[in-house]
Design an enzyme around this catalytic site. Structure first.
Site, PDB file in Angstrom:
ATOM      1  N   TYR A 147       0.850  -1.200   0.000  1.00 44.87           N
ATOM      2  CA  TYR A 147       0.000   0.000   0.000  1.00 44.87           C
ATOM      3  C   TYR A 147       0.877   1.238   0.000  1.00 44.87           C
ATOM      4  O   TYR A 147       1.816   1.337   0.770  1.00 44.87           O
ATOM      5  CB  TYR A 147      -0.921   0.020   1.235  1.00 44.87           C
ATOM      6  N   GLU A 154      -0.315   4.889  -0.525  1.00 46.77           N
ATOM      7  CA  GLU A 154      -1.014   6.175  -0.689  1.00 46.77           C
ATOM      8  C   GLU A 154      -0.031   7.323  -0.556  1.00 46.77           C
ATOM      9  O   GLU A 154       0.813   7.334   0.343  1.00 46.77           O
ATOM     10  CB  GLU A 154      -2.122   6.310   0.353  1.00 46.77           C
ATOM     11  N   ASP A 169      -5.794  13.778 -25.247  1.00 43.43           N
ATOM     12  CA  ASP A 169      -5.959  12.395 -24.781  1.00 43.43           C
ATOM     13  C   ASP A 169      -5.381  11.502 -25.867  1.00 43.43           C
ATOM     14  O   ASP A 169      -6.021  11.257 -26.889  1.00 43.43           O
ATOM     15  CB  ASP A 169      -7.448  12.108 -24.549  1.00 43.43           C
ATOM     16  N   THR A 191      -3.770   6.064 -21.834  1.00 42.38           N
ATOM     17  CA  THR A 191      -3.742   4.709 -21.295  1.00 42.38           C
ATOM     18  C   THR A 191      -2.356   4.147 -21.580  1.00 42.38           C
ATOM     19  O   THR A 191      -1.636   4.646 -22.447  1.00 42.38           O
ATOM     20  CB  THR A 191      -4.780   3.800 -21.986  1.00 42.38           C
ATOM     21  N   LYS A 233      -2.605   0.290 -24.743  1.00 46.36           N
ATOM     22  CA  LYS A 233      -3.001   0.168 -26.156  1.00 46.36           C
ATOM     23  C   LYS A 233      -1.727   0.089 -27.003  1.00 46.36           C
ATOM     24  O   LYS A 233      -0.936  -0.817 -26.790  1.00 46.36           O
ATOM     25  CB  LYS A 233      -3.944   1.306 -26.512  1.00 46.36           C
ATOM     26  N   ARG A 271      -2.458  -2.662 -18.124  1.00 48.36           N
ATOM     27  CA  ARG A 271      -3.664  -1.834 -18.109  1.00 48.36           C
ATOM     28  C   ARG A 271      -3.476  -0.714 -17.093  1.00 48.36           C
ATOM     29  O   ARG A 271      -3.131  -0.966 -15.940  1.00 48.36           O
ATOM     30  CB  ARG A 271      -4.890  -2.660 -17.720  1.00 48.36           C
TER      31      ARG A 271
HETATM   32  C1  LIG Z   1      -9.387   3.757 -24.355  1.00 44.62           C
HETATM   33  C2  LIG Z   1      -9.558   5.219 -24.178  1.00 44.62           C
HETATM   34  C3  LIG Z   1      -9.854   5.766 -22.920  1.00 44.62           C
HETATM   35  C4  LIG Z   1     -10.285   4.948 -21.728  1.00 44.62           C
HETATM   36  O1  LIG Z   1      -9.452   4.034 -21.278  1.00 44.62           O
HETATM   37  P1  LIG Z   1      -9.954   2.893 -20.242  1.00 44.62           P
HETATM   38  O2  LIG Z   1      -8.671   2.409 -19.733  1.00 44.62           O
HETATM   39  O3  LIG Z   1     -10.744   1.938 -21.063  1.00 44.62           O
HETATM   40  O4  LIG Z   1     -10.789   3.577 -19.201  1.00 44.62           O
HETATM   41  C5  LIG Z   1      -9.905   7.136 -22.808  1.00 44.62           C
HETATM   42  N1  LIG Z   1      -9.683   7.929 -23.868  1.00 44.62           N
HETATM   43  C6  LIG Z   1      -9.429   7.436 -25.089  1.00 44.62           C
HETATM   44  C7  LIG Z   1      -9.210   8.380 -26.227  1.00 44.62           C
HETATM   45  C8  LIG Z   1      -9.371   6.065 -25.290  1.00 44.62           C
HETATM   46  O5  LIG Z   1      -9.165   5.579 -26.514  1.00 44.62           O
END
Ligand SMILES: *Cc1c(COP(=O)(O)O)cnc(C)c1O
Length: 412
Positions: free
Chosen positions: A51, A53, A197, A223, A226, A232
């Site tokens: 943990y 925090e 994003d 993220t 991807k 993840r």
């Molecule tokens: C996949 C994605 C997210 C969200 O990611 P999660 O891990 O599924 O919550 C946010 N923004 C964009 C542009 C994404 O492609």
């Protein structure tokens, strides 16, 4: 995995089945990838027991000397990868990361401008069923009907009219490069915060294949699972002036303890992304996507915007008189995983939209190259043409399973 196998045969069975599924099928879901054996190991370590925090050097629990080093390593590597001034590596996933960005820099009810979901945006960019659309006053930009590309003049028009406090640039289903610089200029013109994003393209940016908004945007989220090919999770990057607000929004604003095993995995994945091998890999991801798009267009498929600059493409199935749902189901029977997708100005509902989204990150990780893209495009086309023919799809699955044997999946 000998311990699970011995201790819990019921749970173990599912692991075996999923390994076989991942091994024997062609993974074209654009948001998925196969992490390396090293990253797989990293997320299954004793760091899951801890943990932590707080932040490195400022924890609420004892025994964090080593976790501090791990988190700092992940931060330093992310800074180098994206040329970021400040990085928070604790967000649990992409949507919570975006929530932290909004909570850090906006007040409920503030105006925000983001990309419309069915034009390629993400739920967390202001869709009404998502917290973002419920809590903030979003307006939405779209793509141009003819070109399928974001019309930056229109983005500017909406921005000048609505005067949002923040502009969100980024997407989940858009195959062209975002004009980051134009977004920055428009944000500057109205004094808005520029938020990128980069969840989908972070790996391509880290691999130096497409432009990086981080040096000149106020805040950037991504993220890590991807194209970036890590565990993840997510990270937030920002200018120094926003660092405090972002860190406070993540913890204690939104989350409790970070997932230290995931942070460890992020550090390992970022280490991989800093290598020349990863740059080569991401160059191939894009080459493969271009070949697949061209092959599909030769077979009379319509690709939104008529091609791709990145790892994905949205296929408009109306020229084949098929819908996203029936094609997704048919290809699944043949061992090809795709995701259904709305197309811009989709006349059909989201649960049975007019398109599918395809991506090349996972199959490129397996070592598939241009020649394989041609075969896969042919199989996709055949699967679409025979979407009602169970026997045909079953035969196709056998052929695909054989083909997949030549391309090992890391960790399987
Ligand atoms: C996949 C994605 C997210 C969200 O990611 P999660 O891990 O599924 O919550 C946010 N923004 C964009 C542009 C994404 O492609």
């Amino acid at each position: 995995m000998s311990f699970i196998a011995k201790q819990d045969t019921k749970a173990y069975k599912f692991l075996e089945l999923e390994r076989v599924r991942q091994r024997d099928g062609i993974e074209l879901i654009a948001s998925e990838n196969y992490v390396s054996q090293a990253v797989l190991e990293a997320i299954g370590t004793v760091f899951t027991n801890k943990y932590s925090e707080g932040y490195p050097g400022k924890r609420y629990y004892a025994g964090n000397e080593i976790v501090d080093e791990v988190e700092t390593l992940a931060i330093e590597r992310a800074k180098e990868l994206f040329e970021a001034e400040h990085v928070n590596v604790q967000p649990l996933s992409g949507s919570p990361a975006n929530m932290a960005v909004y909570f850090a820099l906006l007040k409920p009810g503030d105006k925000v401008l983001g990309m419309k979901l069915d034009h390629g945006g993400h739920l967390s960019h202001g869709h009404p069923v998502n917290f973002s659309g419920m809590m903030f006053d979003f307006s939405q930009y779209m793509v141009d009907k003819d070109s399928g590309r974001v019309n930056m003049d229109e983005v500017r028009e909406i921005a000048l009219k609505e005067k949002p406090k923040m502009i969100v640039a980024g997407f989940s289903a858009y195959s062209r490069e975002m004009e980051w610089q134009r977004f920055r200029e428009i944000a500057d013109e109205i004094g808005a915060i520029a938020f990128a994003d980069i969840a989908h393209v972070a790996g391509l940016i880290a691999g130096k294949q497409i432009a990086n908004p981080t040096p000149f945007f106020d805040v950037v989220s991504t993220t890590t699972h991807k194209t970036l090919r890590g565990p993840r999770g997510a990270i937030i990057m920002c200018k120094k002036e926003y660092a405090k607000a972002i860190d406070k929004a993540v913890f204690p604003g939104l989350q409790g303890g970070p997932h230290d095993n995931t942070t460890y995995g992020k550090a390992v994945a970022f280490g991989e992304a800093l290598t020349a091998d990863f740059q080569e890999h991401t160059a191939q991801v894009i080459k493969n996507a271009k070949v697949m798009a061209e092959e599909l267009m030769k077979k009379e498929f319509k690709i939104v915007s008529d091609g791709t600059d990145n790892h994905l493409m949205v296929v408009d199935l109306r020229s084949k008189n098929k819908t996203g749902k029936e094609v997704t189901d048919a290809l699944d029977k043949a061992g090809i995983s795709v995701s259904m997708s709305t197309i811009p100005f989709d006349p059909n509902p989201p649960m049975n939209p007019s398109g599918i989204r395809l991506g090349t990150p996972a199959i490129t990780t397996r070592g598939m190259m241009e020649e394989e893209m041609k075969r896969i495009a042919q199989w996709v086309s055949d699967g679409v043409d025979h979407s009602d023919d169970e026997a045909y799809l079953e035969n196709l699955r056998k052929e695909i399973t054989e083909f997949c044997k030549e391309f090992p999946v890391p960790g399987i």
